[in-house]
Every structure is written in C-alpha cells, then in structure tokens.
Design an enzyme around this catalytic site. Structure first.
Site, PDB file in Angstrom:
ATOM      1  N   ASP A 182       0.854  -1.195   0.000  1.00 26.66           N
ATOM      2  CA  ASP A 182       0.000   0.000   0.000  1.00 26.66           C
ATOM      3  C   ASP A 182       0.887   1.243   0.000  1.00 26.66           C
ATOM      4  OD1 ASP A 182      -2.097  -1.754   0.389  1.00 26.66           O
ATOM      5  OD2 ASP A 182      -2.185  -1.382   2.555  1.00 26.66           O
TER       6      ASP A 182
HETATM    7  N1  URA Z   1      -1.128  -5.681   4.401  1.00 25.09           N
HETATM    8  C1  URA Z   1      -1.591  -4.419   4.374  1.00 25.09           C
HETATM    9  O1  URA Z   1      -2.563  -4.097   5.016  1.00 25.09           O
HETATM   10  N2  URA Z   1      -0.938  -3.526   3.594  1.00 25.09           N
HETATM   11  C2  URA Z   1       0.146  -3.837   2.859  1.00 25.09           C
HETATM   12  O2  URA Z   1       0.715  -2.977   2.172  1.00 25.09           O
HETATM   13  C3  URA Z   1       0.614  -5.163   2.913  1.00 25.09           C
HETATM   14  C4  URA Z   1      -0.051  -6.064   3.703  1.00 25.09           C
END
Ligand code: URA
Length: 242
Positions: A102
């Site tokens: 993310d």
């Molecule tokens: N889980 C999440 O919530 N975000 C990420 O970027 C990776 C795993």
C-alpha cells in the site's frame, strides 16, 4: 544480442535511439574503446558515457520503500519508479514490482523483470511468508496471537478463513506479524478484525530475505545466492502449502 538491442531492452531508448548512442561514440568497453553495434560484448563489458549499465536482464532488486510511494507505473506520483533508474519502467520486459505494498506501507519491496520468479513469489498458491511490523493504536490485549494462529479468523466481507499467521509482540503497541497470503490490505484488516487499528506498517522480511540495513528510499541488486535462496524457499512453501 547486438549492443543497440541490449541497450534498448534495458530501456535506454528505442532501437533507433540506442543505435544513435553508438554512432555518437558514447558506448565504450570497460577500457574505453569505442564500441560498434556489431561488436560482441556482453552486458558487464559495456559502458555508456563511461558508466556501467543498469542491472542486467533477470535481476531482482530490493527497494526499501518509503511511505507515500505508489507501486505503479502510471498512478498519481510519487511512484516507486521515481526512486529507481528512469529506464526501469521502459525495459523490455519491464522491471515490475513483485506484488504491491500500500502507499502508506513502507519497507521491503522487490522488483524483477524475471516473470517466472515474480510469479513464483506472488502466486496465491505460493504461500511465501512475509513479515510486517505494525504500530498499533491500542495496546495488544494478549489473545490476538491465538486468534491469528487459529486458522479460523475471517476478514470482514470474506467467507474463507485466513491461513494461520504468527504474531510476535515487540512492545505494548508494536508487533511483528508473519502471513503467508496476500489478501487486500490483509495486515490492516487482520488487526481491525481483533478490534485494533494499524497506525504504521513496515514490511521487514519476505521468505529468506530481510530488509536489513538498507536505508529508506535506497535499493540494491540481490546476489545470485539470495535469489536462489528465495526461489528455493518459495518452492518449498508451495509444496508444503505453508
Ligand atoms: N497488508 C496491508 O494491510 N498492507 C500492505 O501494504 C501489505 C499487507
């Protein structure tokens, strides 16, 4: 492969443009001799304006992704590609991210132009373990580890329970979580499922590979032995369904 073609494949321009680099005498051997397109020189022996070329085809890159950067070639900037040589998104094949983090997650991100390695590490069947360090809004209660390992926890809106995951508490509001799936926003949603909230998230390990001391925003090429260890670990995780 001709030198102009090698350069074009690494994203230095179209075939015409890379041919022009050669005619402009900007492409040399390691000892400074001007190269012609017909010369048979491989990647490591070529210099452009005196500098070594970007990593060869088949490389795997480890980037310590800062918060805010997006894993995409075309989203709203800043993009992870802004931290890498500008040729990377123009390579053929492209130097692609291995899965995604993310925008507000930092840490270990791999990129590769090796499609087989990328698929092995990201396929839903692979179950490669990934470790994230989460800072939480609320103190851990103490029962979260058991719920995560149970293999029965469901994320909101999903009917298939999560595979067992491992929680290691670091501080009152900080924990390392190791998961072997890659569901959408999985870590944030797992902590939401046990009544907490992730304030910040950093990926610190993927299978045999650790982020280590690589500074934020920096990248390095993995050694062949590191790639081999990753591939072995991914194959084993796939076989065992871990
Ligand atoms: N889980 C999440 O919530 N975000 C990420 O970027 C990776 C795993």
């Amino acid at each position: 492969m001709s030198i102009a073609r090698q350069l074009a494949k690494l994203g230095y321009g179209t075939r015409k443009e890379t041919e022009r680099l050669l005619t402009a005498r900007r492409v040399t051997s390691a000892d400074g001799a001007v190269l012609k397109d017909g010369d048979r020189v491989d990647h490591d022996g070529i210099r452009l304006d005196g500098a070594p070329l970007d990593p060869p085809q088949g490389s795997v890159i480890l980037l310590n992704k800062p918060v805010g950067y997006v894993c995409s070639t075309h989203d709203r900037p800043p993009l992870v590609y802004d931290l890498l040589p500008p040729r990377f998104p123009h390579r053929d094949p492209i130097m692609a991210t291995v899965g995604r983090l993310d925008a507000d997650t930092s840490g270990l991100l791999l990129l590769t132009d090796d499609g087989a390695v990328n698929h092995l590490l990201t396929s839903p069947k692979s179950h490669v373990p990934k470790t994230y360090v989460a800072t939480l809004a609320e103190p851990l209660r103490g029962d979260e580890g058991e719920r995560f390992t149970s293999g029965t926890l469901r994320l909101q809106g999903e009917s298939t329970p999560l595979l067992p995951a491992r929680l290691d508490q670091i501080h009152e509001r900080e924990a390392a979580l190791t998961i072997s799936e890659g569901r959408y926003h999985q870590v944030r949603r797992m902590f939401a499922a046990v009544g907490n909230h992730v304030v910040s998230l950093r990926r610190t390990a993927l299978a045999t590979l650790e982020l280590g001391t690589l500074a934020e925003g920096e990248w390095r090429v993995l050694e062949a032995s590191e790639v081999a260890a990753l591939v072995t670990a991914a194959r084993n995780a796939k076989r065992s369904g871990a």
